[in-house]
Structure formats: C-alpha cells, structure tokens
Design an enzyme around this catalytic site. Structure first.
Site, PDB file in Angstrom:
ATOM      1  CG  HIS A 140     -30.980  -0.114 -35.107  1.00 14.59           C
ATOM      2  ND1 HIS A 140     -32.030   0.660 -35.555  1.00 14.59           N
ATOM      3  CD2 HIS A 140     -30.257  -0.448 -36.212  1.00 14.59           C
ATOM      4  CE1 HIS A 140     -31.935   0.787 -36.875  1.00 14.59           C
ATOM      5  NE2 HIS A 140     -30.879   0.125 -37.294  1.00 14.59           N
ATOM      6  CG  ASN A 199     -35.593   3.479 -30.678  1.00 14.92           C
ATOM      7  OD1 ASN A 199     -34.439   3.093 -30.552  1.00 14.92           O
ATOM      8  ND2 ASN A 199     -36.111   3.796 -31.856  1.00 14.92           N
TER       9      ASN A 199
END
EC number: 3.1.30.-
Length: 354
Positions: free
Chosen positions: A202, A233
């Site tokens: 994201h 991440n």
C-alpha cells in the site's frame, strides 16, 4: 440335562447397542454441521476447531493459521476474474453520508484544535506538481493520486490524515485487491503479483482509514498498490506508517504525500502487465497549525532494514530532485524553500523530540 434358553444369545449380541456404518455417517454429518454453525459458516471449521483445542491445552495456534492471519502476507486474488468494476452507484447514499460526516468532523477538529493558514484553503493545496511527465489525476474519497501508466504505478498519493481517522471499526481482513475502474488505461491486476516474490504494498495504508470501511476499501484498489519486498513492506515501511499515525494523533492532523521513485529501466513483474518495481520509496509530511509549521521527508530503499527511522530522514529538496515533483507548490516561495532545505538533524529535533 442342560437348560435351553428360549432366545438365542447369539442373536442378542447382534441386536445389542452397536453403531453401524450408517449411524456413524449420520453422527459425523451432524458433527460437521455443528462445526459450521458454531464457526459462523467458515470454510475450514475443522481447522478452526483444532486451533481452539490447541489453545485450550496451551499449544497455541498452528503455524499455518498464524501465517494465514498475517495481514502483510502476499494475498492471492479470489476466484473471481481480475475485472475493474465500479459499484459506486449502488452505495451513493452511504458515500454521501460518510463524506458529510467526515467533513463535519474535519471542520470541527480544525476549528477547535488547529488554526489554518490562508494558503491551506486554496483548492488542491495538498497536491504535488510534476516538473516533467504528469500522470493521470485520480480522485477517490480518501485520497488523490497521480497514475503513470507506463510504470503501472502511482507516482504519488496525497491525503490529509486527521487524528480521528486512525481509529474506528473498519477491518481489512475481508477486503480484496481490485483493479481501479477510475484509471482510463487500466491498472495492474492483482494476479500480476502472484508468485512474483513481491508484496502488494500500500501507498496510502489501510490503517490510515479505520474510520470508514468504504475509504479503507479504496486503499485496496490497484492504483494505490506497488511492488514491495516482503521484509520492507512488513518491516521498516510498516514502522513508518505507524509512526505517522502516532504523529497525526499527537498533532491533530497532518498532510501526507507518499510514493515510489519512478524512472526508466526499473525491473518489472507481471504477466498481463509490466509493473515496475521501485528501488526507493518516499514520504513527505507537513504539519500546519498557525503560526507553527514544519515539514519532514523520508527516503527508503525497497529492502529490509533494522536501522532507526531517523536514518531515513532527508531534505525534501532531495526527494524533489529524485522524483521530479514539486511538493506543496502553493506555499509562499520563501517559506517553501526554508522548509524543504532543512537538514536531517533539524527535522529530527522538530519531529521526534515532541
């Protein structure tokens, strides 16, 4: 002379209480139905039952179940096709109510906790300007982005992060990654990441929109997703996201701009699309509460790191040079130059010491 019974003991033993094959099948069927009902219709009731047993006897959950519950594990698309669909018409009233509620709370927060500068009131004050190739401007309820079709990545994502938006009942566990129907040339597909070795990372994190399930759902659109190494991440990038949410609560709201550093020649993944894999990611954060104002930039390599986040603080000018973007161009020129040229030590003192 022996007494001969009037009934056969052999027949009696056969007719006694014995579970025959059909009875066992029925009992097993009732047991399975009971498990499904008890676990709310989950598709793996036996696994859930076994995990409950393990917890009762002190063994904890199985390794497979722990991995499955990891929200940062590379998820695979569901059985449906990778098709961009726009369901906004079916929930316009819901969107209107949430937008109205959000606007009302934002205005209340601004009036009671912060004092806005005049330049903050300009249209699109938050949005960067590209000095070279501009992408397609896409506006969603929670964030705005600029999408570069040649990379199948957003070059930036921008949004205000208000303190109340970081808490709420919105849950990411049932959300699915989907193509973004608002992008004219189409986005990457969730399947482009399958078995690539990269997470669907994201840019605007789901955790920044716990206030609204609808806005959290928007963060799973593929226009907001970029290839990130799993250790990055789930590690240092996640740590930075959590820090910014902490600052948003502390400071009653921030402006956030985030994205990858895109350039020609990046490696790619994907079968249906060539999705560029960025080597670096950035975040630029601005705090305004008249007369106070401060800015900070972060630049991180797309790899695991155990270093302090303070080591990734860089002058915003440096990020502008790498990305070809002009951040907060509607700031007065003198103020913009002052904020964007600050060195690491000064920014660390301003942001981390409070």
């Amino acid at each position: 002379m022996f007494f001969k019974p009037r009934f056969s003991t052999k027949n009696y033993s056969r007719r006694g209480f014995r579970l025959r094959g059909n009875t066992l099948v029925l009992l097993f069927a009732f047991f399975m139905v009971g498990l499904f009902l008890h676990y709310g219709g989950k598709t793996k009731p036996v696994v859930a039952f076994w995990n409950d047993v393990r917890q009762i006897i002190g063994l904890g959950r199985s390794r497979a179940d722990r991995e499955e519950s990891n929200p940062y594990k590379v998820p695979e698309p569901n059985s449906g096709p990778d098709v961009a669909t726009d369901n906004r018409s079916s929930s316009e009233s819901e969107a209107s109510d949430e937008a109205s509620d959000r606007s009302s709370k934002a205005n209340d927060g601004q009036s009671s906790k912060t004092v806005r500068f005049d330049f903050e009131k300009q249209v699109d004050f938050l949005l960067p300007v590209s000095r070279s190739s501009a992408g397609e401007l896409i506006r969603h309820e929670g964030y705005t982005l600029s999408y570069r079709d040649e990379f199948k990545d957003a070059q930036w994502v921008a949004y205000p992060l208000l303190d109340y938006e970081t808490t709420g009942d919105a849950d990411r566990k049932n959300e699915q990654f989907k193509p973004d129907p608002a992008v004219s040339e189409g986005t990457a597909l969730p399947a482009d990441y399958t078995r690539s070795g990269y997470d669907r990372g994201h840019l605007a994190p789901a955790g920044d929109f716990k206030y609204s399930q609808r806005m959290m759902r928007e963060t799973f659109l593929m226009s907001n997703i970029t290839p990130q190494t799993p250790d990055f991440n789930r590690g240092i990038w996640k740590e930075l996201e959590e820090l910014i949410r902490t600052w948003a609560v502390r400071d009653n709201g921030l402006y956030v701009i985030t994205g990858p550093v895109l350039k020609a020649g990046l490696p790619t993944i994907g079968k249906a699309n060539e999705v560029s894999v960025p080597q670096k990611f950035y975040k630029v954060i601005l705090y305004c509460n008249k007369p106070a104002i401060r800015m900070i930039g972060f630049l991180l390599d797309n790899e695991a790191s155990t270093s302090s986040l303070k080591q990734f603080v860089v002058p915003v000018d440096q990020i502008e040079q790498l990305t070809g973007l002009d951040f907060f161009p509607k700031l007065p020129d003198d103020l913009e130059r002052k904020l964007e040229s600050k060195g690491r030590s000064e920014m660390v003192d301003e942001w981390f010491s409070n």
